[in-house]
Design an enzyme around this catalytic site. Sequence first.
Site, short mmCIF file in Angstrom:
data_model
loop_
_atom_site.label_atom_id
_atom_site.label_comp_id
_atom_site.label_asym_id
_atom_site.label_seq_id
_atom_site.Cartn_x
_atom_site.Cartn_y
_atom_site.Cartn_z
N GLY A 38 5.19 -0.64 13.12
CA GLY A 38 6.02 0.14 14.03
C GLY A 38 6.60 -0.73 15.11
O GLY A 38 5.87 -1.49 15.74
N GLY A 113 -0.40 8.61 11.19
CA GLY A 113 -0.29 9.63 10.15
C GLY A 113 0.64 10.75 10.59
O GLY A 113 1.47 10.58 11.47
N ASP A 356 9.98 -3.85 -3.99
CA ASP A 356 8.83 -2.94 -4.00
C ASP A 356 9.23 -1.49 -4.23
O ASP A 356 8.43 -0.70 -4.72
CB ASP A 356 8.05 -3.06 -2.68
CG ASP A 356 8.95 -2.98 -1.47
OD1 ASP A 356 9.48 -1.89 -1.21
OD2 ASP A 356 9.14 -4.00 -0.80
N CYS A 447 -2.96 8.67 -3.10
CA CYS A 447 -1.93 9.68 -2.92
C CYS A 447 -0.68 9.18 -3.63
O CYS A 447 -0.11 8.15 -3.26
CB CYS A 447 -1.63 9.93 -1.45
SG CYS A 447 -0.30 11.13 -1.19
#
Length: 470
Positions: A38, A113, A356, A447
């Site tokens: 970030g 998150g 990626d 996930c």
Amino acid sequence: MLAEIKGLNEECGIFGVWGHSNAAQITYYGLHSLQHRGQEGTGMVVTDGEKLKGVKGEGLVTEIFTEEAMAGLKGKAAIGHVRYATAGGGGYDNVQPLLFHSQTGSLALAHNGNLVNADALKCQLEGQGSIFQTSSDTEVLAHLIRRSGFSSLKDQVKNSLTMLKGAYAFLIMTETKLMVALDPNGMRPLSIAKLGDAYVVASETCAFDVVGAKFIRDVEAGELVIISDDGIQSEIYSVASHKAMCAMEYVYFSRPDSNINGLNVHTARKMLGKQLALEAPIEADVVTGVPDSSISAAIGYAEASGIPYEMGLIKNRYVGRTFIQPSQSLREQGVKMKLSPVRGVVEGKRVIMVDDSIVRGTTSRRIVTMLKEAGATEVHVVISSPPIQNPCFYGIDTSTKEELIASSYSVEEIRQIIGADTLTFLSIEGLLDSIGNHDGSETCGQCLACFTGKYPTEIYPNASGLYEKV
């Protein structure tokens, strides 16, 4: 940062230390090592055992924590945060850690998150009289803690955490303790280390190496860890049905020198590249990777295929952040400023370009164009992840299907759009074989929602019914 032009960004990174005489300095170095997570804002809160004091601002770690700012941050413990704004947007007020003062003591919160039921909880809390100072979903936890009917802070936090849905790694600091919590699915990386007698917590293990701390263990899904002058204690506040670590942490977000669930990220990415070489054998002259996150996968592809790896693309590390790009021509120039082809490597060559992911497709198209303008006779694009077809609601800035090129176009159509000679995505099976962590569940410990549309939690409120819960 190249992340700004790739169109895929992680929300943030968190770092904390307890029991060190120079906690602020340790946290500064830890946050600096997490800067890739970030770049929009950063903050730090310290405690001297009696009061909490914080500094935060919009900008990079080196910009906000000046010598003058650091001089005022004295204490034995600290938590810090680097932010990429998704939920709640940007702005100074949303920069973390969030710091709250009351007659019974102070509380600082740092969060990595996204809470998918934050809006529903805010409506409920506002109906009970809460007044929110920010638009960040993180503030919800502070109000839940304050309104909890339990007497001890530990029970207040445990009760509040069970009301949250989504992905979260929390650092919660008071004057006398540091509390560490991970969501019941373990969707974000979070680890604990020792530095002498001090305890250190970080989103990535690379931060431990920078400050000289020794890794102890990962925080478990649904675990609450409490660190104080009395030592460390832990308990499971919620039992997860299955683990669901974000697969993109291995593919893109984490630094190559970090370890996630015991697996080195560079090694994982090399395995992704080797698997790609098996799934997409191509006749070519050179293999190159898009800096920086695709370099490891490109090396793996080269090793498995026997085609030499070359630095066909160079990243300019001194461009800085570009906030104003008012025209398409300037956006195109922005890519060229940040990334350049090496003509001496690609000219007259059949090039395999390893990346990626493809999110919106614009950056891939520009890079393919640059390689061909530099003289590449063919550009074969291979992607070390499956097509991203579904939005992420857990802290990555892809919240609608319309943003994702793979949700609307076939692989062949995407190939034509980006101008590649061939285009291959890694299969989901190949991804899982490469990063492992099979736990017997449908997600195999990962996930995979952005690839499969199967989400490990309910999605609130609008998306429920649109996407399948695992």
